[in-house]
Design an enzyme around this catalytic site. Sequence first.
Site, PDB file in Angstrom:
ATOM      1  N   ASN A  86       0.803  -1.217   0.000  1.00  0.00           N
ATOM      2  CA  ASN A  86       0.000   0.000   0.000  1.00  0.00           C
ATOM      3  C   ASN A  86       0.838   1.270   0.000  1.00  0.00           C
ATOM      4  O   ASN A  86       0.343   2.334  -0.352  1.00  0.00           O
ATOM      5  CB  ASN A  86      -0.937  -0.006   1.215  1.00  0.00           C
ATOM      6  CG  ASN A  86      -1.647   1.305   1.415  1.00  0.00           C
ATOM      7  OD1 ASN A  86      -2.529   1.684   0.657  1.00  0.00           O
ATOM      8  ND2 ASN A  86      -1.239   2.043   2.460  1.00  0.00           N
ATOM      9  N   SER A 138      -4.478   2.596  -8.201  1.00  0.00           N
ATOM     10  CA  SER A 138      -5.387   3.729  -8.329  1.00  0.00           C
ATOM     11  C   SER A 138      -6.106   3.624  -9.661  1.00  0.00           C
ATOM     12  O   SER A 138      -5.563   3.079 -10.634  1.00  0.00           O
ATOM     13  CB  SER A 138      -4.611   5.046  -8.281  1.00  0.00           C
ATOM     14  OG  SER A 138      -5.432   6.148  -8.659  1.00  0.00           O
ATOM     15  N   TYR A 150       2.584   9.925 -10.663  1.00  0.00           N
ATOM     16  CA  TYR A 150       1.788   8.951  -9.902  1.00  0.00           C
ATOM     17  C   TYR A 150       1.068   8.000 -10.855  1.00  0.00           C
ATOM     18  O   TYR A 150       1.065   6.776 -10.664  1.00  0.00           O
ATOM     19  CB  TYR A 150       0.788   9.721  -9.052  1.00  0.00           C
ATOM     20  CG  TYR A 150      -0.137   8.905  -8.175  1.00  0.00           C
ATOM     21  CD1 TYR A 150       0.293   8.426  -6.937  1.00  0.00           C
ATOM     22  CD2 TYR A 150      -1.453   8.658  -8.568  1.00  0.00           C
ATOM     23  CE1 TYR A 150      -0.565   7.711  -6.116  1.00  0.00           C
ATOM     24  CE2 TYR A 150      -2.316   7.941  -7.752  1.00  0.00           C
ATOM     25  CZ  TYR A 150      -1.873   7.474  -6.526  1.00  0.00           C
ATOM     26  OH  TYR A 150      -2.722   6.766  -5.713  1.00  0.00           O
ATOM     27  N   ALA A 152       1.875   7.077 -13.846  1.00  0.00           N
ATOM     28  CA  ALA A 152       2.820   6.160 -14.479  1.00  0.00           C
ATOM     29  C   ALA A 152       3.219   5.041 -13.529  1.00  0.00           C
ATOM     30  O   ALA A 152       3.293   3.867 -13.924  1.00  0.00           O
ATOM     31  CB  ALA A 152       4.056   6.930 -14.950  1.00  0.00           C
ATOM     32  N   LYS A 154       1.542   3.920 -10.886  1.00  0.00           N
ATOM     33  CA  LYS A 154       0.414   3.035 -10.598  1.00  0.00           C
ATOM     34  C   LYS A 154       0.054   2.176 -11.810  1.00  0.00           C
ATOM     35  O   LYS A 154      -0.381   1.023 -11.653  1.00  0.00           O
ATOM     36  CB  LYS A 154      -0.793   3.857 -10.146  1.00  0.00           C
ATOM     37  CG  LYS A 154      -0.595   4.545  -8.792  1.00  0.00           C
ATOM     38  CD  LYS A 154      -0.257   3.563  -7.680  1.00  0.00           C
ATOM     39  CE  LYS A 154      -0.281   4.242  -6.301  1.00  0.00           C
ATOM     40  NZ  LYS A 154       0.074   3.320  -5.209  1.00  0.00           N
ATOM     41  N   ILE A 183     -10.885   8.941  -2.378  1.00  0.00           N
ATOM     42  CA  ILE A 183     -11.217   8.495  -1.019  1.00  0.00           C
ATOM     43  C   ILE A 183     -10.974   9.650  -0.050  1.00  0.00           C
ATOM     44  O   ILE A 183      -9.908  10.273  -0.059  1.00  0.00           O
ATOM     45  CB  ILE A 183     -10.353   7.289  -0.614  1.00  0.00           C
ATOM     46  CG1 ILE A 183     -10.499   6.155  -1.642  1.00  0.00           C
ATOM     47  CG2 ILE A 183     -10.716   6.814   0.783  1.00  0.00           C
ATOM     48  CD1 ILE A 183     -11.895   5.618  -1.820  1.00  0.00           C
TER      49      ILE A 183
END
Length: 251
Positions: A86, A138, A150, A152, A154, A183
């Site tokens: 995570n 994500s 981010y 790329a 994920k 979220i």
Amino acid sequence: MDLGLQNKIVLVTGGSKGIGRAIAKAFHDEGANVVVTARGKEELDEAAHEIGAFAIPADLTKPDERAGVVRQVVEKFGTIDILINNVGGSNGGAILDTDVRLFEVAMDMNLYPAIDLSKQVVSLMKDKGTGNIINISSIYGREAGGKPTYNAAKAALISFTKALADEAIPYGIRVNGVAPGSILHPTGNWQKRLEENPDKIKQFVESEIPAGRFGTVEEIANVVVFLASEKASWVVGATLNVDGGQSRSNF
């Protein structure tokens, strides 16, 4: 529902706050033995105390500290049954304004810890013929929307999830992923944006999230514990969108 997770040894990275903390609590509530790891010791210790988990402070961008976490979990509990990758973060801005080094940093935060820790725990799980790895990516790993660095990282994590799943399932090890949408939680970016400009965020929710609200960390955690259970025994190599309909992708 009894998910059959009692006494499982679960390692949750980035477990001191937000989604990771909720995942750790959900596993603890199912009767698992939970280990949380994150960089900030004070926040990590507080989370572990509240949850009833075992805390190992570590900077998971560093290979030696990743190895140290696995070693400490095995020394204390004997094995790792479930790994939740995570840990992560975002940086940079528009592609043309962002130095390439920040793309490398994004991979260091979001991708390489998952690859390294997964390889280490697979070697433990192969001996038992069972195990679960779940990678938290994500919806922006499938489409533009977040910061490009981010996105790329994920996207790479989602691809890695499928590739490792195909290699690991012959040994009885299931690898899957969860791709959260937006979220809301007290320590997250959406909470900061909501406080800064509530009208803009209200408009975002109305126009971008068909369910009409932000998701909760508990809603992510519920899907994760299901995927880690034998109730999901035929789910292999999938990354599930958990987003209230926010994603525009149809897979």
